[in-house]
Design an enzyme around this catalytic site. Sequence first.
Site, PDB file in Angstrom:
ATOM      1  N   HIS A  95     -12.894 -36.580 -23.595  1.00 54.33           N
ATOM      2  CA  HIS A  95     -11.650 -35.871 -23.904  1.00 54.33           C
ATOM      3  C   HIS A  95     -10.739 -35.811 -22.689  1.00 54.33           C
ATOM      4  O   HIS A  95     -11.189 -35.699 -21.551  1.00 54.33           O
ATOM      5  CB  HIS A  95     -11.920 -34.480 -24.483  1.00 54.33           C
ATOM      6  CG  HIS A  95     -12.642 -33.518 -23.591  1.00 54.33           C
ATOM      7  ND1 HIS A  95     -11.989 -32.707 -22.692  1.00 54.33           N
ATOM      8  CD2 HIS A  95     -13.954 -33.212 -23.476  1.00 54.33           C
ATOM      9  CE1 HIS A  95     -12.867 -31.937 -22.079  1.00 54.33           C
ATOM     10  NE2 HIS A  95     -14.067 -32.223 -22.521  1.00 54.33           N
ATOM     11  N   ASP A  97      -8.145 -33.563 -22.377  1.00 58.81           N
ATOM     12  CA  ASP A  97      -7.644 -32.228 -22.014  1.00 58.81           C
ATOM     13  C   ASP A  97      -8.590 -31.495 -21.069  1.00 58.81           C
ATOM     14  O   ASP A  97      -9.789 -31.792 -21.006  1.00 58.81           O
ATOM     15  CB  ASP A  97      -7.346 -31.392 -23.270  1.00 58.81           C
ATOM     16  CG  ASP A  97      -8.572 -31.155 -24.150  1.00 58.81           C
ATOM     17  OD1 ASP A  97      -9.416 -32.058 -24.251  1.00 58.81           O
ATOM     18  OD2 ASP A  97      -8.690 -30.060 -24.716  1.00 58.81           O
ATOM     19  N   ASP A 128     -15.323 -32.330 -16.188  1.00 58.97           N
ATOM     20  CA  ASP A 128     -15.070 -32.071 -17.603  1.00 58.97           C
ATOM     21  C   ASP A 128     -13.672 -32.530 -17.973  1.00 58.97           C
ATOM     22  O   ASP A 128     -12.730 -31.775 -17.853  1.00 58.97           O
ATOM     23  CB  ASP A 128     -15.266 -30.573 -17.866  1.00 58.97           C
ATOM     24  CG  ASP A 128     -15.145 -30.200 -19.325  1.00 58.97           C
ATOM     25  OD1 ASP A 128     -15.208 -31.113 -20.165  1.00 58.97           O
ATOM     26  OD2 ASP A 128     -14.979 -29.012 -19.616  1.00 58.97           O
ATOM     27  N   GLU A 162     -10.060 -31.114 -27.112  1.00 60.90           N
ATOM     28  CA  GLU A 162     -11.481 -30.770 -27.218  1.00 60.90           C
ATOM     29  C   GLU A 162     -11.726 -29.319 -26.808  1.00 60.90           C
ATOM     30  O   GLU A 162     -12.598 -28.648 -27.351  1.00 60.90           O
ATOM     31  CB  GLU A 162     -12.322 -31.714 -26.348  1.00 60.90           C
ATOM     32  CG  GLU A 162     -13.821 -31.639 -26.612  1.00 60.90           C
ATOM     33  CD  GLU A 162     -14.528 -30.570 -25.815  1.00 60.90           C
ATOM     34  OE1 GLU A 162     -15.678 -30.225 -26.173  1.00 60.90           O
ATOM     35  OE2 GLU A 162     -13.970 -30.048 -24.825  1.00 60.90           O
ATOM     36  N   GLU A 163     -10.928 -28.851 -25.852  1.00 61.97           N
ATOM     37  CA  GLU A 163     -11.178 -27.513 -25.300  1.00 61.97           C
ATOM     38  C   GLU A 163     -10.693 -26.396 -26.220  1.00 61.97           C
ATOM     39  O   GLU A 163     -11.035 -25.239 -26.018  1.00 61.97           O
ATOM     40  CB  GLU A 163     -10.503 -27.378 -23.919  1.00 61.97           C
ATOM     41  CG  GLU A 163     -11.013 -28.362 -22.866  1.00 61.97           C
ATOM     42  CD  GLU A 163     -12.443 -28.060 -22.422  1.00 61.97           C
ATOM     43  OE1 GLU A 163     -13.039 -27.084 -22.919  1.00 61.97           O
ATOM     44  OE2 GLU A 163     -12.962 -28.811 -21.584  1.00 61.97           O
ATOM     45  N   ASP A 191     -20.557 -35.307 -22.140  1.00 62.97           N
ATOM     46  CA  ASP A 191     -19.837 -34.067 -21.852  1.00 62.97           C
ATOM     47  C   ASP A 191     -20.762 -32.881 -21.597  1.00 62.97           C
ATOM     48  O   ASP A 191     -20.305 -31.754 -21.488  1.00 62.97           O
ATOM     49  CB  ASP A 191     -18.878 -33.750 -23.014  1.00 62.97           C
ATOM     50  CG  ASP A 191     -17.800 -32.747 -22.615  1.00 62.97           C
ATOM     51  OD1 ASP A 191     -17.610 -32.533 -21.411  1.00 62.97           O
ATOM     52  OD2 ASP A 191     -17.171 -32.173 -23.519  1.00 62.97           O
ATOM     53  N   HIS A 385     -15.331 -25.970 -15.996  1.00 66.22           N
ATOM     54  CA  HIS A 385     -14.586 -24.716 -16.176  1.00 66.22           C
ATOM     55  C   HIS A 385     -14.665 -23.785 -14.964  1.00 66.22           C
ATOM     56  O   HIS A 385     -14.088 -22.708 -14.969  1.00 66.22           O
ATOM     57  CB  HIS A 385     -15.032 -23.947 -17.439  1.00 66.22           C
ATOM     58  CG  HIS A 385     -14.820 -24.711 -18.713  1.00 66.22           C
ATOM     59  ND1 HIS A 385     -14.563 -24.102 -19.914  1.00 66.22           N
ATOM     60  CD2 HIS A 385     -14.813 -26.031 -18.972  1.00 66.22           C
ATOM     61  CE1 HIS A 385     -14.430 -25.027 -20.860  1.00 66.22           C
ATOM     62  NE2 HIS A 385     -14.587 -26.207 -20.299  1.00 66.22           N
TER      63      HIS A 385
HETATM   64 ZN    ZN Z   1     -15.727 -31.039 -21.954  1.00 68.35          ZN
END
Ligand code: ZN
Length: 416
Positions: A95, A97, A128, A162-163, A191, A385
């Site tokens: 992903h 984003d 990520d 995705e987030e 991921d 994150h």
């Molecule tokens: Zn991710």
Amino acid sequence: MSHLESVFHSIDGSKDAIIHVQRELTARVALGPDNGGSGEHEKTAYIKGLLEALKPTRVQEINAPDERARGGYRPNLIAEWEGKQKGPAVWVLTHSDIVPPGDLCLWKNDPYTVIADGDIIVGRGVEDNQQGFVSSYLALKAIIDSGQDLQRSVGLIVVADEETGSHYGLSYILQHHKDLFSPQDLIVVPDSGSEDSTMIEVAEKSMLWLKFTVTGRQCHASTPEKGKNSLYGAAKAIIALEELNTRFDLSDALFSPPQSTFSPTRKEENVPNVNTIPGRDIFYLDCRVLPQYPVDQVISTAKEIVSPIEKQTGLRIDVEAVHCQKAAPPTSPEAPVVTELATAIEAVTGNPGRPMGIGGGTVAAFFREVGLPAAVWFTSPGTAHQPNEYCRISDIMTDAKIFACLYQNKYGRQPM
Ligand SMILES: [Zn+2]
């Protein structure tokens, strides 16, 4: 040198290229509207340029309408290379984003300006999910640059959103382009994983968030008998709800932890001062339930457990499911994507991959929901994150080699 060895050699020599691509990706901030951004357009356009340089057989831009985003859409990209062999294709989904950096004071550097230090690259998004893109791309580039034939058909999918729910990403693609995929294909979502490369996620628990509202009567704390103390009822309920662990005590060794979990987490503020008996308390239970149990059964059992407390205390306790995500059917540990990954992981790292279930939830659930086996895997210390998110260059190289094994069908069934 064997074919694959020369590919591995080229991967080992690509440190500068990895840092360069990570730097360019990180500088193109891809925040969705739900995270205060305008979308993933710039980053996806850059990725498209990288992939087009590898002369794909087909490129599709799938724009999911989203009027909040720049241009009124969220960009998704699918690039495909036809392999020499007929048979299952390998798909790698990553992903574009990212999540916002959070408190900037916690970062040692600007989150969007990559810092490379030895084996480490720091920046928002480097792990990520840029690591997954870079390793899957690098493997393909190394094979193509070596002049060898690509054995299997390979598709790289780069999705938006995705987030924040995947409505404008994978979920949209599967609604409109599901026939791109066959259940025989090998679908990998790099991921989530473990530091030693071995964890292959194949199953998830159902996720259920329960909200408990305890209602009593507020009064002065000097005359508690005139009120009904909701905090007292909340405390009793939290303790009583431990019984969920015995009522749902199945254990499944595939999962870590093997049982369902029921954790009291959030508690909303009740009264702001000490000398008032509270009349209303709200707390939440985060439940991760093995797929063997229907989530409705957890809800009704929770109600049953707190009901005697209502009678005992004269309080009212309302139970409400505020979020519920039923587990998708697991990917079989015998699916080729799992067994081939496990063998390739062992060949490259020395430790065999092992299929596992986790607390949930990953984007692979969307594939599993429509009957497509998918494995979630990569090598990572797990910094997603977090402030100062980082990835390791050596992990990217390891993962690229493992992808190269899949692309070249090193461990799968050979075509007739
Ligand atoms: Zn991710």
